[in-house]
Design an enzyme around this catalytic site. Structure first.
Site, PDB file in Angstrom:
ATOM      1  CE1 TYR A  58      -3.668   2.590   1.132  1.00 29.39           C
ATOM      2  CE2 TYR A  58      -1.775   3.573   2.225  1.00 29.39           C
ATOM      3  CZ  TYR A  58      -3.071   3.661   1.752  1.00 29.39           C
ATOM      4  OH  TYR A  58      -3.773   4.831   1.895  1.00 29.39           O
ATOM      5  CD  GLU A  78      -5.932   4.363  -0.863  1.00 29.98           C
ATOM      6  OE1 GLU A  78      -6.044   4.705   0.331  1.00 29.98           O
ATOM      7  OE2 GLU A  78      -6.852   3.831  -1.501  1.00 29.98           O
TER       8      GLU A  78
END
Ligand code: GDP
Ligand code: MN
Length: 382
Positions: A101, A189
């Site tokens: 992530y 993101e």
């Protein structure tokens, strides 16, 4: 403005962030076409602005045209948490060794940028943050300094990414930060950022929120707007150049100045009502602007009353009152109006309004009294 995944990936690509080759498809036939172009196996992905598409069945792998037809047919029209799938993204499928992530966002409290990296990707970051907060490495970045490659390396090291992924991940972080800053985003993101068995790192998903305040210097953003799901009222307001945010309540709000508009929402809440919107008409409050504002609020089916809260400064109260009266002649309103007018030339303004008072147009001298009246006309406190 939130981008769809495929738009986010296009944006990433401009900043050199590696993504898989692919294309969009609005029909089953187009999906097959894109799959043939990308090469099998492909992954077919629902383009909706909501997470958890995988779990909902909106992401499927296909090895041949027949499987593409099957999955594309199933996913198009699918309802994922209230979002109907109208478009697919078809890309060359990746082999996944690890899912990570990475993100950048604003930390308003710290007045700095915040970078986050985790070796636990592919899962919602909120879940990781709750279950295992230690698994998320964070750094604050002073916007003046920017992000150096050295700090990006520190970040992937402290997140504990696999050694073979660290170079690639640090390189992507630097590019992602540039995308965030030069691309005028509020959020970028990548979840998951993947490591492939042959040691490459790339973005498998993309979430990008652009800062609408920067739209004036990004004419290229126009192409992103086509498929955007936008509140009808907000679209109308944008077309008229008004600062408007749609809410769910029954009291339509018009105020001059963002601060006064926000206080107006607070006061309506305080006396038990629920605002239908935020609307700042700015300094002007001319008949033209007022008529536009009333039209937008009038288009909101939930609105039961309208509260106009104006504090005359440079704009004089009598000019505002004349503007309101003229606007009323132009727009046929469904809801009654309560006006609080104060500040420069308020007396003169109120006198003008008085001549037009009725049970559809009432004036109150203070903000709280006006809010109470507006809430009462909207059907009372909740
Ligand atoms: P989200 O569920 O809406 O966040 O959609 P993502 O794009 O993040 O995909 C969800 C999951 O699908 C990923 O975490 C992967 O596990 C899987 N996935 C997506 N693309 C591929 C791919 O190209 N190959 C493989 N094997 N899995 C994929
Ligand atoms: Mn994802």
């Amino acid at each position: 403005m939130d981008l769809f995944e495929y738009q986010g990936k296009q944006y990433f690509a401009r900043f050199g962030i590696p993504v898989s080759p692919g294309g969009v498809a609005d029909t089953v036939a187009e999906a097959v076409e894109q799959a043939e172009k990308a090469g099998y196996p492909v992954v077919i992905k629902a383009q909706v602005q909501v997470g958890g598409r995988g779990k909902a069945g909106g992401i499927k792998l296909a090895d041949n045209a027949e499987e593409v037809r099957l999955h594309a047919g199933n996913i198009l029209g699918m309802n994922i948490s209230g979002h109907v799938v109208r478009r697919l993204w078809v890309e060359l499928a990746s082999d996944i060794k690890k899912e990570y992530y990475a993100s950048f966002t604003l930390d308003r409290a710290a007045k700095q940028h915040l970078g986050m990296v985790s070796a636990r990707g592919g899962v919602e970051i909120e879940v990781v943050a709750e279950e295992d907060p230690e698994a998320i490495a964070r750094i604050h970045i002073n916007p003046v300094d920017g992000l150096t490659l050295a700090r990006a390396r520190d970040l992937v090291d402290s997140a504990g990414l696999d050694p073979e992924a660290r170079n690639g991940a640090a390189d992507i972080l630097v590019k992602l930060y540039r995308c965030f800053v030069d691309g005028d985003a509020d959020l970028v993101e990548i979840n998951p950022l993947i490591l492939t068995p042959d040691g490459r790192v790339h973005a498998l998903d993309a979430k990008v929120t652009l800062d609408d305040n920067a739209a004036f210097r990004h004419p290229e953003w126009d192409e992103f707007r086509g498929l955007q799901v936008m509140d009808d009222r907000e679209k109308r307001a944008r077309d008229k150049g008004l600062q408007y945010v749609g809410l769910d309540g029954t009291v339509g709000i018009i105020a001059n100045g963002a601060g006064l508009a926000m206080s107006t929402l607070d006061v309506v809440n305080q006396v038990g009502g629920s605002p239908a919107n935020f609307l700042d008409v700015g300094g002007g409050a001319s008949a033209e602007v007022m008529a536009n504002a009333l039209e937008v609020i009038n288009s909101d089916p939930k609105v039961r009353s309208i509260f106009i809260n104006i504090f005359g400064g440079i704009t004089r109260g009598d000019a505002v009152a004349n503007g309101i009266v003229e606007a009323l002649g132009r727009v046929e309103l469904k809801s009654p109006i309560v006006i609080r007018l104060d500040g420069t030339n308020a007396e003169e303004g109120r006198a003008i309004l008085k001549a037009h008072e009725s049970d559809r147009l009432v004036s109150r001298p203070t903000m709280v009294e006006a809010a109470r009246k507006a809430v009462e006309l909207a059907g009372g406190a909740q």
